[in-house]
Design a protein around this motif. Structure first.
Motif, PDB file in Angstrom:
ATOM      1  N   ALA A 214       0.838  -1.193   0.000  1.00  0.00           N
ATOM      2  CA  ALA A 214       0.000   0.000   0.000  1.00  0.00           C
ATOM      3  C   ALA A 214       0.879   1.252   0.000  1.00  0.00           C
ATOM      4  CB  ALA A 214      -0.905   0.006   1.235  1.00  0.00           C
ATOM      5  N   PRO A 215       0.419   2.339  -0.613  1.00  0.00           N
ATOM      6  CA  PRO A 215       1.240   3.561  -0.671  1.00  0.00           C
ATOM      7  C   PRO A 215       1.733   4.029   0.687  1.00  0.00           C
ATOM      8  CG  PRO A 215      -0.648   3.769  -2.131  1.00  0.00           C
ATOM      9  CD  PRO A 215      -0.845   2.500  -1.360  1.00  0.00           C
ATOM     10  N   GLU A 216       0.876   3.950   1.708  1.00  0.00           N
ATOM     11  CA  GLU A 216       1.283   4.433   3.028  1.00  0.00           C
ATOM     12  C   GLU A 216       2.333   3.540   3.686  1.00  0.00           C
ATOM     13  OE1 GLU A 216      -2.621   2.106   3.526  1.00  0.00           O
ATOM     14  OE2 GLU A 216      -1.757   3.566   2.123  1.00  0.00           O
ATOM     15  N   GLU A 217       2.483   2.301   3.197  1.00  0.00           N
ATOM     16  CA  GLU A 217       3.505   1.390   3.725  1.00  0.00           C
ATOM     17  C   GLU A 217       4.825   1.499   2.981  1.00  0.00           C
ATOM     18  OE1 GLU A 217       1.306  -2.648   5.086  1.00  0.00           O
ATOM     19  OE2 GLU A 217       1.256  -2.264   2.934  1.00  0.00           O
ATOM     20  N   PHE A 218       4.813   2.210   1.869  1.00  0.00           N
ATOM     21  CA  PHE A 218       5.956   2.172   0.956  1.00  0.00           C
ATOM     22  C   PHE A 218       7.032   3.163   1.403  1.00  0.00           C
ATOM     23  CE2 PHE A 218       6.879   1.603  -3.871  1.00  0.00           C
ATOM     24  CZ  PHE A 218       7.698   0.515  -3.569  1.00  0.00           C
ATOM     25  N   MET A 219       7.617   2.878   2.564  1.00  0.00           N
ATOM     26  CA  MET A 219       8.665   3.709   3.141  1.00  0.00           C
ATOM     27  C   MET A 219       9.924   2.865   3.285  1.00  0.00           C
ATOM     28  SD  MET A 219       6.830   6.418   3.488  1.00  0.00           S
ATOM     29  CE  MET A 219       7.792   7.520   4.532  1.00  0.00           C
ATOM     30  N   GLY A 220      11.084   3.509   3.148  1.00  0.00           N
ATOM     31  CA  GLY A 220      12.314   2.735   3.229  1.00  0.00           C
ATOM     32  C   GLY A 220      13.540   3.589   3.437  1.00  0.00           C
ATOM     33  N   SER A 221      14.660   3.070   2.992  1.00  0.00           N
ATOM     34  CA  SER A 221      15.949   3.725   3.177  1.00  0.00           C
ATOM     35  C   SER A 221      16.139   4.825   2.148  1.00  0.00           C
ATOM     36  CB  SER A 221      17.078   2.704   3.032  1.00  0.00           C
ATOM     37  OG  SER A 221      17.238   2.342   1.661  1.00  0.00           O
ATOM     38  N   TRP A 222      17.222   5.567   2.301  1.00  0.00           N
ATOM     39  CA  TRP A 222      17.540   6.644   1.350  1.00  0.00           C
ATOM     40  C   TRP A 222      17.686   6.108  -0.070  1.00  0.00           C
ATOM     41  CZ3 TRP A 222      21.835   6.329  -1.671  1.00  0.00           C
ATOM     42  CH2 TRP A 222      22.836   5.436  -1.268  1.00  0.00           C
ATOM     43  N   ALA A 223      18.100   4.848  -0.219  1.00  0.00           N
ATOM     44  CA  ALA A 223      18.351   4.282  -1.549  1.00  0.00           C
ATOM     45  C   ALA A 223      17.133   3.603  -2.147  1.00  0.00           C
ATOM     46  CB  ALA A 223      19.505   3.289  -1.488  1.00  0.00           C
ATOM     47  N   GLY A 224      16.013   3.546  -1.388  1.00  0.00           N
ATOM     48  CA  GLY A 224      14.805   2.926  -1.919  1.00  0.00           C
ATOM     49  C   GLY A 224      14.580   1.499  -1.490  1.00  0.00           C
ATOM     50  N   ALA A 225      15.447   0.939  -0.636  1.00  0.00           N
ATOM     51  CA  ALA A 225      15.207  -0.404  -0.105  1.00  0.00           C
ATOM     52  C   ALA A 225      14.117  -0.328   0.954  1.00  0.00           C
ATOM     53  CB  ALA A 225      16.493  -0.972   0.486  1.00  0.00           C
ATOM     54  N   PHE A 226      13.279  -1.362   1.050  1.00  0.00           N
ATOM     55  CA  PHE A 226      12.126  -1.278   1.939  1.00  0.00           C
ATOM     56  C   PHE A 226      11.783  -2.644   2.515  1.00  0.00           C
ATOM     57  CE2 PHE A 226      10.385  -2.576  -2.067  1.00  0.00           C
ATOM     58  CZ  PHE A 226       9.248  -3.326  -1.770  1.00  0.00           C
ATOM     59  N   GLY A 227      10.988  -2.619   3.566  1.00  0.00           N
ATOM     60  CA  GLY A 227      10.476  -3.844   4.150  1.00  0.00           C
ATOM     61  C   GLY A 227      11.392  -4.445   5.208  1.00  0.00           C
ATOM     62  N   HIS A 228      10.929  -5.536   5.791  1.00  0.00           N
ATOM     63  CA  HIS A 228      11.659  -6.199   6.873  1.00  0.00           C
ATOM     64  C   HIS A 228      13.088  -6.553   6.485  1.00  0.00           C
ATOM     65  CE1 HIS A 228       8.578  -6.993   9.992  1.00  0.00           C
ATOM     66  NE2 HIS A 228       7.715  -6.936   8.975  1.00  0.00           N
ATOM     67  N   THR A 229      13.278  -6.991   5.262  1.00  0.00           N
ATOM     68  CA  THR A 229      14.627  -7.379   4.844  1.00  0.00           C
ATOM     69  C   THR A 229      15.141  -6.521   3.685  1.00  0.00           C
ATOM     70  OG1 THR A 229      13.605  -9.200   3.593  1.00  0.00           O
ATOM     71  CG2 THR A 229      14.570  -9.738   5.735  1.00  0.00           C
ATOM     72  N   GLN A 230      14.569  -5.330   3.548  1.00  0.00           N
ATOM     73  CA  GLN A 230      15.126  -4.254   2.732  1.00  0.00           C
ATOM     74  C   GLN A 230      15.451  -4.663   1.293  1.00  0.00           C
ATOM     75  OE1 GLN A 230      15.998  -0.682   4.275  1.00  0.00           O
ATOM     76  NE2 GLN A 230      14.073  -1.655   4.848  1.00  0.00           N
ATOM     77  N   PHE A 231      14.411  -5.012   0.543  1.00  0.00           N
ATOM     78  CA  PHE A 231      14.550  -5.308  -0.877  1.00  0.00           C
ATOM     79  C   PHE A 231      14.505  -4.014  -1.689  1.00  0.00           C
ATOM     80  CE2 PHE A 231      13.011  -9.957  -1.655  1.00  0.00           C
ATOM     81  CZ  PHE A 231      13.987 -10.421  -0.785  1.00  0.00           C
ATOM     82  N   MET A 232      15.316  -3.936  -2.710  1.00  0.00           N
ATOM     83  CA  MET A 232      15.121  -2.907  -3.718  1.00  0.00           C
ATOM     84  C   MET A 232      13.898  -3.293  -4.550  1.00  0.00           C
ATOM     85  SD  MET A 232      17.288  -0.481  -3.254  1.00  0.00           S
ATOM     86  CE  MET A 232      17.212   0.467  -4.800  1.00  0.00           C
ATOM     87  N   PRO A 233      13.205  -2.312  -5.146  1.00  0.00           N
ATOM     88  CA  PRO A 233      11.983  -2.640  -5.887  1.00  0.00           C
ATOM     89  C   PRO A 233      12.159  -3.705  -6.964  1.00  0.00           C
ATOM     90  CG  PRO A 233      12.053  -0.299  -5.472  1.00  0.00           C
ATOM     91  CD  PRO A 233      13.375  -0.853  -4.992  1.00  0.00           C
ATOM     92  N   SER A 234      13.232  -3.644  -7.752  1.00  0.00           N
ATOM     93  CA  SER A 234      13.412  -4.648  -8.808  1.00  0.00           C
ATOM     94  C   SER A 234      13.624  -6.033  -8.216  1.00  0.00           C
ATOM     95  CB  SER A 234      14.597  -4.273  -9.702  1.00  0.00           C
ATOM     96  OG  SER A 234      15.808  -4.260  -8.968  1.00  0.00           O
ATOM     97  N   THR A 235      14.315  -6.111  -7.065  1.00  0.00           N
ATOM     98  CA  THR A 235      14.502  -7.396  -6.390  1.00  0.00           C
ATOM     99  C   THR A 235      13.165  -7.925  -5.897  1.00  0.00           C
ATOM    100  OG1 THR A 235      16.730  -6.756  -5.707  1.00  0.00           O
ATOM    101  CG2 THR A 235      15.710  -8.574  -4.520  1.00  0.00           C
TER     102      THR A 235
END
Length: 391
Positions: free
Chosen positions: A166-187
């Motif tokens: 969801a858009p409101e969940e789409f928060m992450g690091s300065w480089a765009g990695a996100f989630g519990h284990t910090q995936f980049m979007p393409s990953t």
């Protein structure tokens, strides 16, 4: 009317800011067009980018700790008793999801949980920046890797279009990695899985999906079930043979060079490379193909070693035994919090002790170190903590 002497400076700032905003807007328009060409709907593009302004992401490009921090500081902060105890608790709490991930992808629970611990401290630190905003800023204002971040920006919009995040969940690091284990979007697009079976691949709110996705990533990176990542070894004094993560040789060759396991056991079979992360006077490790799989998660040896050692600690094995080549060891997170509390007591305003050595803490440390006759480098080391304790 009184004319302020500061007015010319203000005008100069405004004149500089206007072209910068125009350049960002122009670049963002190009990104919107590219996303549309990649099949992202106009509704998703507008929802994610209307009114978007740049953030501070480019300022972090040359500050990644795995490349800038002494390895003894890096490991001390990531593999401490707090993280080991919490990691074991997480292995118990998520045992069923970890078992399902291991059965499906062949990666053991300790390794998966170690990645989780290093990446987000078990979900406590996802990052606070909008993924879309950071990626747009990096494309439009960063000095390099524009094509890479452009691909990640489009991948991020595709994730929003899929409804997995969801858009409101789409928060992450300065480089765009996100989630519990910090995936980049393409990953995420190529690797994320729906382990909990709710129809969404949601690594932002589902620990199970995150653990399964991490196991899938390592499997795709070449993880071999049952193979250890490596182990610490003793290297003969004056050793001048090969070393380096990519110089893999049969265990028998390493044994012939006088390299032995610290625990006295044999080196075993297969191939490994000799890793000397702090040079020939520090700890040494023979690392296998599975260390390379961990390394592929974030291409830094210190990062991979932190995950590998943490995974061993989660299994009940000892941590690194040989001392680092320094007379000023790094601090655990509890020691860093103690240091910050002592700085506050000395009259420095570093904020609530959180164990994060940010700008305020570094400035306070440098000032204290200068007053105490220590090297005024702002580093949080054992000597400075000891000096604070006796003040």
């Amino acid at each position: 009317m009184k004319i302020s002497h500061k007015l010319p400076a203000v005008l100069a700032l405004l004149l500089c800011a206007a072209p910068a905003r125009a350049d960002f807007a122009s670049c963002l328009a190009g990104l919107r067009h590219a996303a549309a060409g990649a099949g992202v709907s106009q509704r998703v593009i507008d929802g994610a980018t209307n009114g978007l302004e740049p953030n501070d992401a480019p300022s972090f490009m040359d500050k990644q700790p795995e490349f800038k921090t002494p390895i003894w500081d890096y490991i001390a902060g990531l593999v401490d008793e707090e993280r080991v105890e919490e990691g074991r608790a997480m292995m118990r709490r998520h045992a069923s999801a970890l078992l399902a991930a291991e059965q499906r992808y062949g990666v053991d629970p300790a390794t998966v949980v170690a990645v989780w611990g290093v990446e987000s401290d078990f979900g406590k630190n996802f990052g606070k920046r909008s993924v879309v905003q950071s990626l747009a800023t990096l494309v439009c204002e960063a000095p390099r890797r524009n094509d890479y971040f452009k691909g990640e920006f489009i991948a991020a919009l595709r994730i929003l279009q899929s409804g997995d995040i969801a858009p409101e969940e789409f928060m992450g690091s300065w480089a765009g990695a996100f989630g519990h284990t910090q995936f980049m979007p393409s990953t995420f697009l190529s690797t994320a899985v729906d382990l909990d079976g709710d129809g969404r691949r949601n690594i932002a709110s589902s620990a199970a999906d995150s653990l399964g996705s991490t196991a899938n990533f390592l499997r795709k990176a070449g993880w071999r079930p049952g193979l250890r990542w490596g182990f610490e070894v003793s290297v003969p004094s004056g050793y001048s043979g090969p070393s380096g993560r990519t110089s893999r040789q049969p265990m028998s060759v390493w044994a012939s060079r006088g390299i032995t396991r610290l625990d006295g056991g044999g080196l075993g079979e297969g191939q490994a490379a000799l890793l000397l992360p702090a040079g020939r006077n520090g700890p040494a490790f023979l690392v296998t193909h599975n260390f390379d799989a961990i390394y592929s998660y974030n291409a830094a040896e210190s990062y991979a070693l932190a995950i590998a050692v943490l995974s061993d600690r989660l299994r009940g094995r000892p941590g690194i035994q040989a001392p680092w080549p320094t007379d000023d060891p790094g601090l655990s997170r509890s020691e860093r919090r103690e240091m910050q509390a002592l700085l506050n007591r000395q009259g420095y305003a570093v904020g609530d002790p959180d164990g994060v050595i940010g700008t305020k803490t570094k400035e306070a440390l440098a000032d204290f170190q200068g007053r105490a006759g220590l090297k005024a480098d702002g580093r949080a080391g054992k000597k400075t903590l000891d000096a604070l304790r006796v003040r």
